[in-house]
Structures are given as C-alpha cells and as structure tokens.
Design an enzyme around this catalytic site. Structure first.
Site, PDB file in Angstrom:
ATOM      1  N   GLU A   1      -6.552   3.964  -5.797  1.00 54.05           N
ATOM      2  CA  GLU A   1      -7.812   3.939  -5.052  1.00 54.05           C
ATOM      3  C   GLU A   1      -8.297   5.372  -5.001  1.00 54.05           C
ATOM      4  O   GLU A   1      -8.089   6.076  -4.026  1.00 54.05           O
ATOM      5  CB  GLU A   1      -7.593   3.384  -3.648  1.00 54.05           C
ATOM      6  CG  GLU A   1      -8.904   3.177  -2.914  1.00 54.05           C
ATOM      7  CD  GLU A   1      -9.023   3.951  -1.613  1.00 54.05           C
ATOM      8  OE1 GLU A   1      -9.938   3.671  -0.854  1.00 54.05           O
ATOM      9  OE2 GLU A   1      -8.204   4.860  -1.367  1.00 54.05           O
TER      10      GLU A   1
ATOM     11  N   HIS B   1     -11.232  -3.638   3.011  1.00 52.92           N
ATOM     12  CA  HIS B   1     -11.211  -3.351   4.452  1.00 52.92           C
ATOM     13  C   HIS B   1     -12.044  -2.121   4.820  1.00 52.92           C
ATOM     14  O   HIS B   1     -12.102  -1.759   5.989  1.00 52.92           O
ATOM     15  CB  HIS B   1      -9.760  -3.147   4.890  1.00 52.92           C
ATOM     16  CG  HIS B   1      -9.152  -1.935   4.246  1.00 52.92           C
ATOM     17  ND1 HIS B   1      -8.878  -1.878   2.891  1.00 52.92           N
ATOM     18  CD2 HIS B   1      -8.822  -0.735   4.744  1.00 52.92           C
ATOM     19  CE1 HIS B   1      -8.388  -0.683   2.613  1.00 52.92           C
ATOM     20  NE2 HIS B   1      -8.344   0.036   3.710  1.00 52.92           N
ATOM     21  N   ASP B   2     -12.626  -1.453   3.827  1.00 56.85           N
ATOM     22  CA  ASP B   2     -13.498  -0.295   4.116  1.00 56.85           C
ATOM     23  C   ASP B   2     -14.967  -0.638   3.858  1.00 56.85           C
ATOM     24  O   ASP B   2     -15.843   0.214   4.027  1.00 56.85           O
ATOM     25  CB  ASP B   2     -13.165   0.889   3.191  1.00 56.85           C
ATOM     26  CG  ASP B   2     -11.773   1.453   3.409  1.00 56.85           C
ATOM     27  OD1 ASP B   2     -11.254   1.360   4.534  1.00 56.85           O
ATOM     28  OD2 ASP B   2     -11.208   1.999   2.436  1.00 56.85           O
TER      29      ASP B   2
ATOM     30  N   ASP C   1      -3.197   4.725  -2.227  1.00 54.40           N
ATOM     31  CA  ASP C   1      -4.285   5.231  -1.390  1.00 54.40           C
ATOM     32  C   ASP C   1      -4.706   6.643  -1.805  1.00 54.40           C
ATOM     33  O   ASP C   1      -3.861   7.510  -2.021  1.00 54.40           O
ATOM     34  CB  ASP C   1      -3.779   5.258   0.058  1.00 54.40           C
ATOM     35  CG  ASP C   1      -4.883   5.461   1.067  1.00 54.40           C
ATOM     36  OD1 ASP C   1      -5.765   4.601   1.158  1.00 54.40           O
ATOM     37  OD2 ASP C   1      -4.856   6.487   1.784  1.00 54.40           O
TER      38      ASP C   1
ATOM     39  N   ASP D   1       0.861  -1.171   0.000  1.00 46.18           N
ATOM     40  CA  ASP D   1       0.000   0.000   0.000  1.00 46.18           C
ATOM     41  C   ASP D   1       0.901   1.227   0.000  1.00 46.18           C
ATOM     42  O   ASP D   1       1.899   1.270   0.729  1.00 46.18           O
ATOM     43  CB  ASP D   1      -0.847  -0.005   1.281  1.00 46.18           C
ATOM     44  CG  ASP D   1      -2.288   0.357   1.013  1.00 46.18           C
ATOM     45  OD1 ASP D   1      -2.519   1.496   0.548  1.00 46.18           O
ATOM     46  OD2 ASP D   1      -3.169  -0.468   1.272  1.00 46.18           O
TER      47      ASP D   1
HETATM   48  O1  TEU Z   1      -9.818   5.064   1.905  1.00 48.62           O
HETATM   49  C1  TEU Z   1     -10.229   6.162   1.147  1.00 48.62           C
HETATM   50  C2  TEU Z   1     -11.499   6.724   1.480  1.00 48.62           C
HETATM   51  O2  TEU Z   1     -11.911   7.632   0.825  1.00 48.62           O
HETATM   52  C3  TEU Z   1     -12.254   6.163   2.622  1.00 48.62           C
HETATM   53  O3  TEU Z   1     -12.373   7.122   3.593  1.00 48.62           O
HETATM   54  C4  TEU Z   1     -13.557   5.738   2.146  1.00 48.62           C
HETATM   55  O4  TEU Z   1     -14.274   6.819   1.668  1.00 48.62           O
HETATM   56  C5  TEU Z   1     -14.321   5.154   3.273  1.00 48.62           C
HETATM   57  O5  TEU Z   1     -13.509   4.278   3.960  1.00 48.62           O
HETATM   58  C6  TEU Z   1     -15.506   4.410   2.765  1.00 48.62           C
HETATM   59  O6  TEU Z   1     -16.261   4.139   3.867  1.00 48.62           O
HETATM   60  C7  TEU Z   1      -8.463   4.862   2.056  1.00 48.62           C
HETATM   61  C8  TEU Z   1      -8.235   3.623   2.880  1.00 48.62           C
HETATM   62  O7  TEU Z   1      -8.722   2.513   2.185  1.00 48.62           O
HETATM   63  C9  TEU Z   1      -8.862   3.816   4.218  1.00 48.62           C
HETATM   64  O8  TEU Z   1      -8.774   2.664   5.003  1.00 48.62           O
HETATM   65  C10 TEU Z   1      -8.160   4.973   4.883  1.00 48.62           C
HETATM   66  O9  TEU Z   1      -8.784   5.273   6.105  1.00 48.62           O
HETATM   67  C11 TEU Z   1      -8.170   6.231   4.009  1.00 48.62           C
HETATM   68  O10 TEU Z   1      -7.814   5.959   2.669  1.00 48.62           O
HETATM   69  C12 TEU Z   1      -7.169   7.247   4.525  1.00 48.62           C
HETATM   70  O11 TEU Z   1      -5.870   6.833   4.288  1.00 48.62           O
END
Ligand code: TEU
Ligand code: CA
Length: 548
Positions: free
Chosen positions: A254, A323-324, A201, A99
């Site tokens: 992403e 994971h989100d 990210d 990542d």
């Molecule tokens: O996520 C990007 C992001 O925009 C997230 O906030 C997303 O909108 C949200 O999780 C959806 O519910 C990335 C990573 O995947 C996330 O885990 C991190 O918290 C974020 O970036 C900040 O680095």
C-alpha cells in the site's frame, strides 16, 4: 498462455475487524465474529481474507499503531482464536492475509519505551535526534510535514523523535540492521502460523534517505527523502529472498503518494519485491491537489487513469473501497435514483479488469457513506490534518463538514449491516461507531433473499470471473473513453469479451463498430447487444461475447 499464480486468480475480501461482527456484545467486532461469518464469505465466493490489524494496539490509529506484533488485541480475541480462524478458513479453501505495519510502531511498543533511554540498545531502533546536537536546539531537526498534521518531530526529554503519522506512531529506523532482522522474525512468526501473505502498510516510505529539509511544497514537505528510495527497494528484496519466498507468501503493497512509476518499480516481477500494489490514482480523481479539496467526479478522468494502470502495470490490485476511503456508490454512483444500477456497475467494472480484485466489507451489499451530520461525529486521527489546513486557509465549518462527509475515512468504518436492526452485535448494544440507520433496508439478510440484489450480482460476477480464462489472463485493450462511456476488451487466444459501461444517470447513445453479440452479464436484463448503435440505460454496464 501465461501461468498465473494463486493470488492472481484470487478474489480478496478486506475485513476491518473492529466493524465486521461482534460476538460478545461489547460493540466491537472480533475474531469469533469473523469465524461465525466464514460461510457467508465462502458463499460470496472470495478466496482470501485480508484482515486490517488485529495486533495489540492502544488504538490511536485503530490498530495501525502496534504495541506487540506477536499478540492479538484482547478486544478482538486470543491467539487461539486467531489460529482457529486460520484453520477454519483453510477448511473452506480460504486463505488469511495479515496487515504488516512496519514503517512505525506504537509509542507503547516495548522497543519504543526502551528507546527513551539514551543508553539503551533500542535507542537506535527509531529516529532520535538530540537537541544538543542541533545548531538551533529549540527548532525541530527539519521542516518535514506529518501525514496527520504538524511537524514529523515530537520532543521528549531533550531530544526529538520522528513520526510520519501521529506522534503515537514513531517511525522505525531501517538503517539499523537489527530492525530488519526483527521484521523478518515477525514475518516468519506469522507465516509459520499458516497465513498466506501480507498487505504492507505505507511500505514505500520505510527507508529515509536523509533527514535534510524538504523542498517547499504545499503538502508533505520532505517526502522526496523517503518516497520509494533505493534503501526501500533493497529491504523489500531482502525480505522476499530471506523469508517470504520460502513460504510461497504473497505481498500487496500500500504505497503512499504512489503513481504508476512507483508502483511499477515496486511490483515489476523482475525486481523481486512486491507481488502487487494498490494504486489509488483512479479514485483520487474527485479532488483538487489533496483529498480535503473535493471536486465533482468526472468519469472520463477515472477511465483515463484506469487505462494507464491496466496498460502499464504488470499486475494490478483492483480496489474501489477500503477503510480509508468513502463508499463507492456514494462517491461515484447515484445512491438516490440509481442505487442498484450504479452499485452493480462498479462491481462489473472491478471484476472485469485485469488484476486481483479487493472487495471491502460491505461493498458487496452496497453500503453507503455514514450519515454523520456534525463535525463532532468524526473522531479519526487524520482529522488533525484537515483542521490544520482549515485554520491556515480559513475554511468555514460548513466547508469542513462537507469535506468530511465526502472524504472522511470513517465513511468506510461503520459496522457491517447484517440485518434490518443492524445485527452487528447479538444484543442491542451501542457499537463503537454509529451504525448507519439505512441498515433497515441495506443489509445482508435482504441481499441474500433477493436474486436481483447487489450481493447476488457480486456473487455472480465473482463466479463468472473465476470460470473465465479470458477475464483472468486475457490482455486489456481500451476501446472507448468518452464523457460517460467506458469500453474495453479482454482478449485471450483470439477470443474476446467486451465490457461497456455507461457511468451516468442519463440514457446514452453509444456507437461502437465491430462490437456485438451475446450479453454474459448486465446491470439490467439486456440479452443481446447489436453491432452499431445502442442506447445504454443509466448506469447500464454489460459484458458481451464479441462475435466479430
Ligand atoms: O494509510 C496510508 C495513508 O497514506 C493514509 O494516511 C492515507 O493517505 C489516508 O488514509 C487517505 O485518506 C495506511 C492505513 O491504511 C491507514 O489506515 C493508516 O492510518 C496509515 O497507513 C498509517 O499506518
Ligand atoms: Ca466484541
């Protein structure tokens, strides 16, 4: 025939290291744990492992706040173990992707600590605005909203710094050439260690065009000043030309707020920026405006988005969980009545579309959402956003709990379920986040024993895809989008495979002309699909060799 690159033929598996496998019984997943499961991953058939961040981090956002890009978080292991993982994976023909979180660092990163001193050369690594330079020193410099709630500005010692995410994640200033050079060094550092690329990210927001006020809108005021800007395109081209291309490394973006246009601008091959990017638009069909307003899933909405993604984006990144995100069976399937069928249906969908599939740990054994049943069970930093909206809009506690259960990010973060007792740690220790009690039934051990399991189905579909030039390279042609039935073709050199999916818990009559033949794979045991009318069973999905 087009020449596919290695990463276009690959199936990627995402590991969330904290929750994958704990080797030393501290309740936290680690690198040795991953190493111990490489044979399992090889058996599944995946080619690439993307690790969510394993760098040093104070964990305000569980690794997405990095305090040292060149060291491994001691909770996860050592640099030696990371090297061991890379080489042991390589022996099995598996590549490692890391990542890359460069929009922000942790507030504990050395650069940020130094930057607190106005006279330090690091001051300009971040966005610091002096109060004394503001017409109204007691008001923050602009009206931008942070993704994790509140203003993007945090006050410190007579100045403000900018953070698009939490205040422990200050944004790097990419207008400073030194920052770009630092990032290139970091990328090179890891490529030299033998990794094969990066998942980047929130990569489309790294370059802020100006710090002016944002237009008035409901969510994320200010985003028009940083969403996929010219500066961002320029930096991506530079990183690719100067570093990534030298190593045949690949990048998957992403992007945040991404729509198809954004994805195209970042990934069209002629632009030489990213190799592919996630689009979450087909998943976001279960909310109204933003994720904290969950609504009922209507399959047709998803099918329409997928058709557009498939037809407009040159190369898709195919993702249904991460994971989100919540677990796909809980989200769009039927975990009670048609658990196996709906689990297999989404596997069949994901692995027959055009693009590179990304399977999230646990997806291959049909893991479900976490059974958190009170608000205090949730700990994620993102909660702040929800609570703020809740306060403004007077949501009830019941509403908040429901939204969290449906859409909370921790749904995807509970420990991997290896055995009926969990098997996450070797001894019985409390994992850092609750183990889903359904591990009693849903676990790797049971899946491996059962030729009819979700794991067996993923394994079969991955193998089928790998050996099918049509599924790898063929074009995508939509055939049918109805209330619950989705059908499309993959076509190569005059040969076609047809995929038909009944995304509902009802028997459904399907009439398709000039479609019929031998069934190659199915979520039931159908062997032939006859031209004309057929009734598809609940969550029945199939691939057939069309003989018309
Ligand atoms: O996520 C990007 C992001 O925009 C997230 O906030 C997303 O909108 C949200 O999780 C959806 O519910 C990335 C990573 O995947 C996330 O885990 C991190 O918290 C974020 O970036 C900040 O680095
Ligand atoms: Ca551990």
């Amino acid at each position: 025939m087009e020449q596919l690159k290695w990463f276009q033929k690959a199936v990627v598996y995402q590991i969330y290291p904290r929750s994958f496998k704990d080797s030393n019984n501290d309740g936290i997943g680690d690198l040795k744990g991953i190493i111990s499961r490489l044979d399992y991953l090889k058996f599944l058939g995946v080619d690439v492992l993307w690790l969510s961040p394993v760098y040093a981090s104070p964990n305000f956002d569980l690794g997405y706040d990095i305090s040292d890009y060149r060291s491994i978080n001691p909770e996860y292991g050592t640099m030696k173990e990371m090297e061991e993982l890379i080489s042991k994976a390589k022996k099995r023909g598996i590549r490692i992707v890391m990542d890359l979180v460069i929009n922000h660092t942790s507030h504990e990163h050395e650069w940020f600590k130094q930057s607190m001193d106005r006279n330090s050369p690091y001051r300009d690594y971040y966005y610091w605005v002096e109060k004394s330079d503001l017409a109204k020193p007691d008001k923050v410099p602009n009206n931008w909203d942070s993704v994790f709630g509140g203003s993007v500005w945090e006050e410190h010692d007579g100045a403000y710094y900018l953070h698009l995410f939490s205040k422990q994640q200050p944004d790097l200033n990419f207008h400073n050439r030194k920052v770009i050079e630092e990032v290139k060094d970091i990328i090179e550092f890891w490529l030299k260690k033998g990794i094969s690329g990066f998942r980047c990210d929130v990569i489309n927001v790294i370059s802020k065009e100006s710090l002016e006020n944002g237009k008035n809108k409901i969510a994320l005021k200010g985003s028009e000043h940083y969403d996929t800007t010219e500066g961002c395109h320029r930096i991506l081209k530079e990183l690719r030309r100067d570093v990534l291309d030298k190593y045949d490394a690949f990048t998957i973006g992403e992007p945040m707020l991404a729509n198809i246009e954004t994805i195209k601008s970042l990934t069209d091959a002629k632009n030489h920026e990213l190799d592919m990017a996630f689009s979450f638009e087909h998943l976001e069909v279960d909310n109204f405006l933003a994720k904290w307003f969950p609504i009922k899933f209507k399959p047709k909405k998803m099918m329409k988005v997928i058709n557009r993604q498939q037809q407009e984006i040159e190369w898709n990144a195919l993702c249904f969980e991460n994971h989100d995100q919540p677990r796909i069976i809980s989200r769009f399937g039927d975990p009670e009545k048609y658990y196996l069928e709906s689990g297999k249906l989404f596997a069949l969908l994901q692995l027959t579309l055009r693009g590179t599939p990304y399977i999230f740990q646990g997806q291959e054994i049909g893991m479900l959402n976490a059974p958190f049943n009170k608000i205090s069970d949730f700990k994620d930093v993102e909660l702040a956003t929800l609570f703020q909206a809740a306060k403004k809009l007077h949501f009830s506690d019941k509403y908040i709990l429901n939204a969290l259960q449906k859409r909370g990010r921790e749904n995807g973060r509970t420990p991997m379920q290896w055995t009926s007792e969990g098997g996450f740690s070797e001894r019985e220790v409390e994992p850092w986040i609750m183990m889903n009690p359904n591990t009693e039934k849903i676990n790797v051990e049971n899946n491996l024993k059962d030729p009819d399991s979700i794991f067996s189905f993923y394994q079969k579909m991955i193998a089928l895809r790998k050996n099918s030039p049509i599924l790898l390279e063929g074009t995508f042609e939509p055939i049918l989008v109805s209330k619950n039935v989705y059908a499309y073709k993959r076509v190569l050199d005059g040969k076609e495979l047809v995929v038909i999916l009944n995304i509902s818990n009802q028997d459904t009559k399907v009439k398709l002309d000039r479609v019929g033949g031998k069934v190659l794979a199915s979520t039931y045991n159908r062997l032939v699909y006859e031209n004309g009318k057929n009734v598809l069973r609940p969550y029945e999905g199939l691939i057939l060799e069309n003989d018309f």
